[in-house]
Design an enzyme around this catalytic site. Sequence first.
Site, PDB file in Angstrom:
ATOM      1  N   GLU A  29       7.276 -49.105  36.805  1.00  0.00           N
ATOM      2  CA  GLU A  29       8.181 -47.822  36.939  1.00  0.00           C
ATOM      3  C   GLU A  29       7.620 -46.457  36.949  1.00  0.00           C
ATOM      4  O   GLU A  29       8.015 -45.361  37.218  1.00  0.00           O
ATOM      5  CB  GLU A  29       9.267 -47.678  35.593  1.00  0.00           C
ATOM      6  CG  GLU A  29      10.368 -49.031  35.921  1.00  0.00           C
ATOM      7  CD  GLU A  29      11.434 -48.425  36.837  1.00  0.00           C
ATOM      8  OE1 GLU A  29      11.699 -47.355  37.102  1.00  0.00           O
ATOM      9  OE2 GLU A  29      12.239 -49.410  37.354  1.00  0.00           O
ATOM     10  N   TYR A  63      12.057 -43.371  30.580  1.00  0.00           N
ATOM     11  CA  TYR A  63      11.174 -44.657  30.171  1.00  0.00           C
ATOM     12  C   TYR A  63       9.994 -44.399  30.654  1.00  0.00           C
ATOM     13  O   TYR A  63       9.188 -44.639  30.244  1.00  0.00           O
ATOM     14  CB  TYR A  63      12.116 -45.734  30.651  1.00  0.00           C
ATOM     15  CG  TYR A  63      11.360 -47.119  30.759  1.00  0.00           C
ATOM     16  CD1 TYR A  63      11.111 -47.924  29.479  1.00  0.00           C
ATOM     17  CD2 TYR A  63      10.638 -47.655  31.966  1.00  0.00           C
ATOM     18  CE1 TYR A  63      10.482 -49.039  29.462  1.00  0.00           C
ATOM     19  CE2 TYR A  63       9.808 -48.719  31.771  1.00  0.00           C
ATOM     20  CZ  TYR A  63       9.791 -49.550  30.667  1.00  0.00           C
ATOM     21  OH  TYR A  63       8.999 -50.510  30.576  1.00  0.00           O
TER      22      TYR A  63
HETATM   23  P1  NAP Z   1      11.978 -56.540  25.090  1.00  0.00           P
HETATM   24  O1  NAP Z   1      12.558 -57.720  25.373  1.00  0.00           O
HETATM   25  O2  NAP Z   1      13.031 -55.177  25.173  1.00  0.00           O
HETATM   26  O3  NAP Z   1      11.136 -56.306  23.881  1.00  0.00           O
HETATM   27  C1  NAP Z   1      10.540 -55.209  23.247  1.00  0.00           C
HETATM   28  C2  NAP Z   1      10.668 -55.380  21.871  1.00  0.00           C
HETATM   29  O4  NAP Z   1      10.301 -53.956  21.128  1.00  0.00           O
HETATM   30  C3  NAP Z   1      12.222 -55.575  21.287  1.00  0.00           C
HETATM   31  O5  NAP Z   1      12.329 -56.616  20.319  1.00  0.00           O
HETATM   32  C4  NAP Z   1      12.622 -54.158  20.341  1.00  0.00           C
HETATM   33  O6  NAP Z   1      13.318 -54.648  19.353  1.00  0.00           O
HETATM   34  C5  NAP Z   1      11.273 -53.820  19.949  1.00  0.00           C
HETATM   35  N1  NAP Z   1      11.106 -52.436  19.651  1.00  0.00           N
HETATM   36  C6  NAP Z   1      11.867 -51.459  19.974  1.00  0.00           C
HETATM   37  N2  NAP Z   1      11.815 -50.267  19.438  1.00  0.00           N
HETATM   38  C7  NAP Z   1      10.939 -50.575  18.360  1.00  0.00           C
HETATM   39  C8  NAP Z   1      10.187 -49.871  17.568  1.00  0.00           C
HETATM   40  N3  NAP Z   1      10.480 -48.634  17.278  1.00  0.00           N
HETATM   41  N4  NAP Z   1       9.333 -50.482  16.625  1.00  0.00           N
HETATM   42  C9  NAP Z   1       9.163 -51.898  16.634  1.00  0.00           C
HETATM   43  N5  NAP Z   1       9.730 -52.530  17.550  1.00  0.00           N
HETATM   44  C10 NAP Z   1      10.585 -51.974  18.544  1.00  0.00           C
HETATM   45  O7  NAP Z   1      11.022 -56.260  26.085  1.00  0.00           O
HETATM   46  P2  NAP Z   1      10.000 -57.195  27.034  1.00  0.00           P
HETATM   47  O8  NAP Z   1      10.575 -57.572  28.191  1.00  0.00           O
HETATM   48  O9  NAP Z   1       9.578 -58.118  26.033  1.00  0.00           O
HETATM   49  O10 NAP Z   1       8.755 -56.298  27.353  1.00  0.00           O
HETATM   50  C11 NAP Z   1       7.636 -56.095  26.615  1.00  0.00           C
HETATM   51  C12 NAP Z   1       6.845 -54.866  27.062  1.00  0.00           C
HETATM   52  O11 NAP Z   1       6.576 -54.902  28.456  1.00  0.00           O
HETATM   53  C13 NAP Z   1       7.715 -53.604  26.683  1.00  0.00           C
HETATM   54  O12 NAP Z   1       6.848 -52.715  26.279  1.00  0.00           O
HETATM   55  C14 NAP Z   1       8.315 -53.106  27.872  1.00  0.00           C
HETATM   56  O13 NAP Z   1       8.554 -51.904  28.324  1.00  0.00           O
HETATM   57  C15 NAP Z   1       7.065 -53.783  28.907  1.00  0.00           C
HETATM   58  N6  NAP Z   1       7.435 -54.037  30.348  1.00  0.00           N
HETATM   59  C16 NAP Z   1       8.295 -55.234  30.548  1.00  0.00           C
HETATM   60  C17 NAP Z   1       8.703 -55.532  32.088  1.00  0.00           C
HETATM   61  C18 NAP Z   1       9.658 -56.474  31.990  1.00  0.00           C
HETATM   62  O14 NAP Z   1      10.067 -56.754  33.368  1.00  0.00           O
HETATM   63  N7  NAP Z   1      10.048 -57.473  31.055  1.00  0.00           N
HETATM   64  C19 NAP Z   1       8.290 -54.642  32.964  1.00  0.00           C
HETATM   65  C20 NAP Z   1       7.349 -53.678  32.603  1.00  0.00           C
HETATM   66  C21 NAP Z   1       7.094 -53.339  31.518  1.00  0.00           C
HETATM   67  P3  NAP Z   1      15.179 -54.247  19.571  1.00  0.00           P
HETATM   68  O15 NAP Z   1      15.328 -55.401  20.130  1.00  0.00           O
HETATM   69  O16 NAP Z   1      15.211 -54.269  18.099  1.00  0.00           O
HETATM   70  O17 NAP Z   1      15.180 -52.875  19.923  1.00  0.00           O
END
Ligand code: NAP
Length: 333
Positions: free
Chosen positions: A128, A150
């Site tokens: 993004e 974001y």
């Molecule tokens: P996800 O399922 O949303 O997992 C992110 C985790 O971070 C959630 O469990 C969330 O907890 C936790 N979190 C949020 N705020 C926090 C804080 N202040 N302190 C500690 N933990 C916190 O995302 P994902 O799909 O696993 O993605 C993993 C990473 O890759 C993220 O950084 C995301 O931005 C990046 N990313 C993912 C994708 C994709 O397609 N999946 C693409 C590009 C980048 P809560 O549920 O409690 O909020």
Amino acid sequence: MTTALITGIAGQDGALLAAALRRDGVRVVGTVRPGEPHEAFQGAYLPHVPIYEVDVSDAAGMRALLEREQPDEIYNLAAISSVGVSWSRPLQVAQVNGVAVLSLLQTLVELEQADGYRPALCQASSGEMFGTPGRLPLDESCPLAPQNPYAVAKVFAHHSATTYRQAYGVRVSNVVLFNHESPLRPASFVTRKITAGVAAIAQGRSDVLELGRLDIERDWGAAVDYVAGMRLALAAPEPGDYVLATGRPTKLADFVAMAFAAAGIEDAGRYLRSNPAFFRPTDIPSLYGDPTRAETELGWRRTQDLPQVVAAMVEADLRRLRTGVENDPALLA
Ligand code: NAP
């Protein structure tokens, strides 16, 4: 024994990465947001993993955790990961997705200066960050021009990581992740909304699937492959920035068609509604990445194509409706 710390472990990637690391004999510890109930998720997907309630933007808390656990590897996955949510909580997103990463990097510099502790860090950047691209596919040399809060915060984190790598020699790699999916995707994401909605239609519990724009194109891969890419990037002899993507754009309409096909429903158009209420302030029309560097320098390979991923998600959602069990350890396999 190698110890890995995964921040944001109770998310899609955290659970899949923890499982992969543990299969290879790595000791895993993780963080979750304080006060957030993740018991069912943790019980199913993260048994025997020590979990700390530490907000990633709590510099003192993160420092204490690093001093206590001294992880060899750190995967910083903690983020408010929804572009949609970032429009309603932009300041919090800037803090968690952006400033917290700078703070973590600064802590690593201070810890190295204090006692030579020097772990490797993998930072989860995002496709993004490129905004509306000048050229496609997107690779590591393309300019970053974010178009939502974001992505703005992710750019700040990304540049902080490269700056600290160059200035202080911090062993940090950025993985520039394009969309990746699995049955563990939270229900708030459009892909899971689609697979859950199609499963409900297949079981006669619903007769409509309401979505926003269907003409946008994204680059969707399998989350298990992307967490494998994170491990390769972290272990690279020279840390760097690596795009993890499939290299292929897919229209959201085609993702939807794959989901209906996986559920054995032929007349999908009958159930689909486009609702402008789900349109975003800026929806980037097309985003897809070029994973050549990760493939050539890291040896990264993808193991699943998109129809396989979508079929697994639909299958999982059908089973959830049948059993009433949301979190099933079998989904990690
Ligand atoms: P996800 O399922 O949303 O997992 C992110 C985790 O971070 C959630 O469990 C969330 O907890 C936790 N979190 C949020 N705020 C926090 C804080 N202040 N302190 C500690 N933990 C916190 O995302 P994902 O799909 O696993 O993605 C993993 C990473 O890759 C993220 O950084 C995301 O931005 C990046 N990313 C993912 C994708 C994709 O397609 N999946 C693409 C590009 C980048 P809560 O549920 O409690 O909020």
